[in-house]
Design a protein around this motif. Structure first.
Motif, PDB file in Angstrom:
ATOM      1  N   ASP A   1       0.755  -1.365   0.054  1.00  0.00           N
ATOM      2  CA  ASP A   1      -0.072  -0.125   0.108  1.00  0.00           C
ATOM      3  C   ASP A   1       0.670   1.221  -0.113  1.00  0.00           C
ATOM      4  O   ASP A   1       0.293   2.478  -0.069  1.00  0.00           O
ATOM      5  N   THR A   2       2.314   1.178   0.181  1.00  0.00           N
ATOM      6  CA  THR A   2       2.972   2.318  -0.071  1.00  0.00           C
ATOM      7  C   THR A   2       3.426   2.680  -1.445  1.00  0.00           C
ATOM      8  O   THR A   2       3.670   3.671  -1.722  1.00  0.00           O
ATOM      9  N   ILE A   3       3.150   1.766  -2.400  1.00  0.00           N
ATOM     10  CA  ILE A   3       3.402   1.920  -3.793  1.00  0.00           C
ATOM     11  C   ILE A   3       2.395   3.102  -4.227  1.00  0.00           C
ATOM     12  O   ILE A   3       3.074   4.089  -5.046  1.00  0.00           O
ATOM     13  N   PRO A   4       1.191   3.165  -4.199  1.00  0.00           N
ATOM     14  CA  PRO A   4       0.267   4.154  -4.637  1.00  0.00           C
ATOM     15  C   PRO A   4       0.515   5.488  -3.975  1.00  0.00           C
ATOM     16  O   PRO A   4       0.514   6.416  -4.532  1.00  0.00           O
ATOM     17  N   LEU A   5       0.827   5.466  -2.678  1.00  0.00           N
ATOM     18  CA  LEU A   5       1.084   6.634  -2.075  1.00  0.00           C
ATOM     19  C   LEU A   5       2.490   7.377  -2.709  1.00  0.00           C
ATOM     20  O   LEU A   5       2.460   8.749  -2.618  1.00  0.00           O
ATOM     21  N   THR A   6       3.457   6.565  -2.879  1.00  0.00           N
ATOM     22  CA  THR A   6       4.680   7.038  -3.378  1.00  0.00           C
ATOM     23  C   THR A   6       4.539   7.804  -4.808  1.00  0.00           C
ATOM     24  O   THR A   6       4.982   8.769  -5.194  1.00  0.00           O
ATOM     25  N   ARG A   7       3.755   6.837  -5.596  1.00  0.00           N
ATOM     26  CA  ARG A   7       3.272   7.168  -6.743  1.00  0.00           C
ATOM     27  C   ARG A   7       2.412   8.542  -6.940  1.00  0.00           C
ATOM     28  O   ARG A   7       2.972   9.608  -7.691  1.00  0.00           O
ATOM     29  N   LEU A   8       1.408   8.746  -6.250  1.00  0.00           N
ATOM     30  CA  LEU A   8       0.656  10.039  -6.247  1.00  0.00           C
ATOM     31  C   LEU A   8       1.526  11.189  -5.480  1.00  0.00           C
ATOM     32  O   LEU A   8       1.215  12.397  -6.001  1.00  0.00           O
ATOM     33  N   ALA A   9       2.380  11.039  -4.726  1.00  0.00           N
ATOM     34  CA  ALA A   9       2.928  12.039  -3.988  1.00  0.00           C
ATOM     35  C   ALA A   9       4.029  12.430  -4.954  1.00  0.00           C
ATOM     36  O   ALA A   9       4.255  13.766  -5.083  1.00  0.00           O
ATOM     37  N   THR A  10       4.850  11.790  -5.821  1.00  0.00           N
ATOM     38  CA  THR A  10       5.942  12.384  -6.812  1.00  0.00           C
ATOM     39  C   THR A  10       4.890  12.995  -7.851  1.00  0.00           C
ATOM     40  O   THR A  10       5.675  13.758  -8.393  1.00  0.00           O
ATOM     41  N   GLU A  11       3.785  12.469  -7.973  1.00  0.00           N
ATOM     42  CA  GLU A  11       3.300  13.114  -9.125  1.00  0.00           C
ATOM     43  C   GLU A  11       2.692  14.347  -8.829  1.00  0.00           C
ATOM     44  O   GLU A  11       2.563  15.292  -9.956  1.00  0.00           O
ATOM     45  N   ILE A  12       2.650  15.018  -7.772  1.00  0.00           N
ATOM     46  CA  ILE A  12       1.930  16.254  -7.435  1.00  0.00           C
ATOM     47  C   ILE A  12       3.380  17.221  -7.105  1.00  0.00           C
ATOM     48  O   ILE A  12       3.279  18.168  -6.556  1.00  0.00           O
ATOM     49  N   GLY A  13       4.533  16.609  -7.140  1.00  0.00           N
ATOM     50  CA  GLY A  13       5.890  17.160  -7.119  1.00  0.00           C
ATOM     51  C   GLY A  13       6.470  17.230  -5.631  1.00  0.00           C
ATOM     52  O   GLY A  13       7.611  17.668  -5.495  1.00  0.00           O
TER      53      GLY A  13
END
Length: 375
Positions: A209-221
């Motif tokens: 469950d940390t994978i989508p959190l990492t992806r979304l956080a980096t997506e917003i910079g």
């Protein structure tokens, strides 16, 4: 931060011996607008642009104005009045009900203090800084349109006396201002903004469950560090977007991390003993936001263990712990939970409640009713 990085990336890939470039910056907003002061758009003479100054309504006209700026080599301020759709000179119904001033300036690659170079310095140093931009001034003032003054926490240059107090105020509050000064008896319009390096998210735990959190956080910079005490979970292919992957055990983890007042720590290892050990070491640090995934009873159990071991913390320190973590949006899946977590962190650092905007009285942004004149 992400938009600035993207503008720099595009700029640095241009052949500046062949291309001319201009930068458009929103310097004043009265009423409502899709973008706030400080929004930027990089424009090239072949019709490309990166960034945005509106929701897509103004970019076409700004592109035409930027071409004129690049051709003449002279900056200009363009005012867009979207108060009256029927009288709108752009021929489109914007419906924003606002007045927007956009400062468009040519970029000289050979100029040491051009705005792109200042943004590159900001990204490299990741500091908090205030930039004051003179966007309208008469020649009699001795000031050049496009001149910039920078204030940082480790400033080596002193702003002029007539500008300093407003720059210091902006540094303290983070609120952008457009101010009209009088210099040598002549009006000078200056846009003052603070730019921040963005949120630095540290995720403790490298589960599914940390994978989508990492992806979304980096997506917003955001900058994202994922850390674990099991090296097998930290395979780079699982976290290709992460800024940093750090293998460390709970007893030494705080010694290996740089923690600032823009750091958000999220504990989601699903290992109670690991989370307890990490949290015990995080609470005494300067981290302003600590989130713990899991039910309320799990965190209450941790508090009980601290009390039994005489390691209790002051309530002021415990107030920085958010457990359960996240906004109440009915999240169920890992992606939805990631969205709820990011929403709460963003609301925290923006000092907002995270509620429905339709229930908020008044404007959703702080408005500037008219161009402020210095007393």
């Amino acid at each position: 931060m992400k938009e600035i990085k993207r503008i720099l990336e595009v700029y640095n890939h241009l052949d500046l011996s062949q291309r001319k470039v201009a930068l458009a910056t929103v310097v004043y907003v009265q009423g409502s607008a899709y973008r706030r002061p400080g929004a930027r758009m990089l424009v090239t003479d072949d019709g490309r642009w990166e960034g945005a100054i509106s929701g897509g309504c103004l970019e076409g006209d700004a592109l035409r104005k930027a071409r004129q700026v690049m051709l003449d080599g002279q900056p200009m301020v363009v005012r867009y009045d979207t108060m009256d759709d029927d009288a709108n000179s752009l021929g489109i119904g914007l419906g924003c009900n606002g007045i927007i001033d956009v400062f468009i300036e040519p970029i000289d690659p050979g100029e040491f203090r051009n705005p792109i170079r200042l943004l590159e310095e900001f990204v490299r140093l990741r500091d908090q800084r205030v930039i004051a931009t003179v966007f309208r001034a008469n020649a009699e003032t001795g000031l050049c349109t496009g001149m910039r003054v920078v204030l940082t926490e480790t400033a080596t240059e002193e702003p002029p006396g007539w500008l300093r107090s407003d720059m210091v105020l902006c540094m303290a509050t983070g609120k952008a201002r457009t101010v009209r000064y009088e210099v040598t008896g002549q009006p000078v319009d200056v846009f003052i903004e603070r730019i921040d390096p963005g949120i630095e998210l540290i995720i403790f735990g490298a589960g599914y469950d940390t994978i989508p959190l990492t992806r979304l956080a980096t997506e917003i910079g955001w900058s994202v560090t994922v850390t674990e005490d099991c090296i097998a979970h930290l395979a780079p292919k699982r976290f290709p977007q992460a800024t940093c992957l750090l293998y460390a055990d709970a007893t030494t983890i705080t010694e290996k991390l740089t923690l600032t007042d823009r750091t958000a720590a999220v504990l989601m290892s699903h290992n109670y003993n690991y989370d307890l050990a990490v949290l015990t070491r995080l609470i005494p640090t300067r981290v302003p936001y600590i989130g713990v995934l899991g039910p309320r009873k799990r965190y209450q159990k941790m508090q009980a263990e601290w009390e039994r071991s005489a390691k209790g913390f002051a309530q002021s320190a415990l107030n920085r712990v958010h457990s359960p973590i996240g906004l109440d949006v009915g999240a169920e899946t890992p992606d939805e939970i990631a969205l709820a977590i990011l929403g709460e962190i963003k609301a925290f650092f923006s000092d907002r409640s995270g509620g429905f905007l339709r229930k908020k009285p008044g404007s959703i942004h702080a408005r500037q009713a008219a161009l402020h004149e210095q007393d």
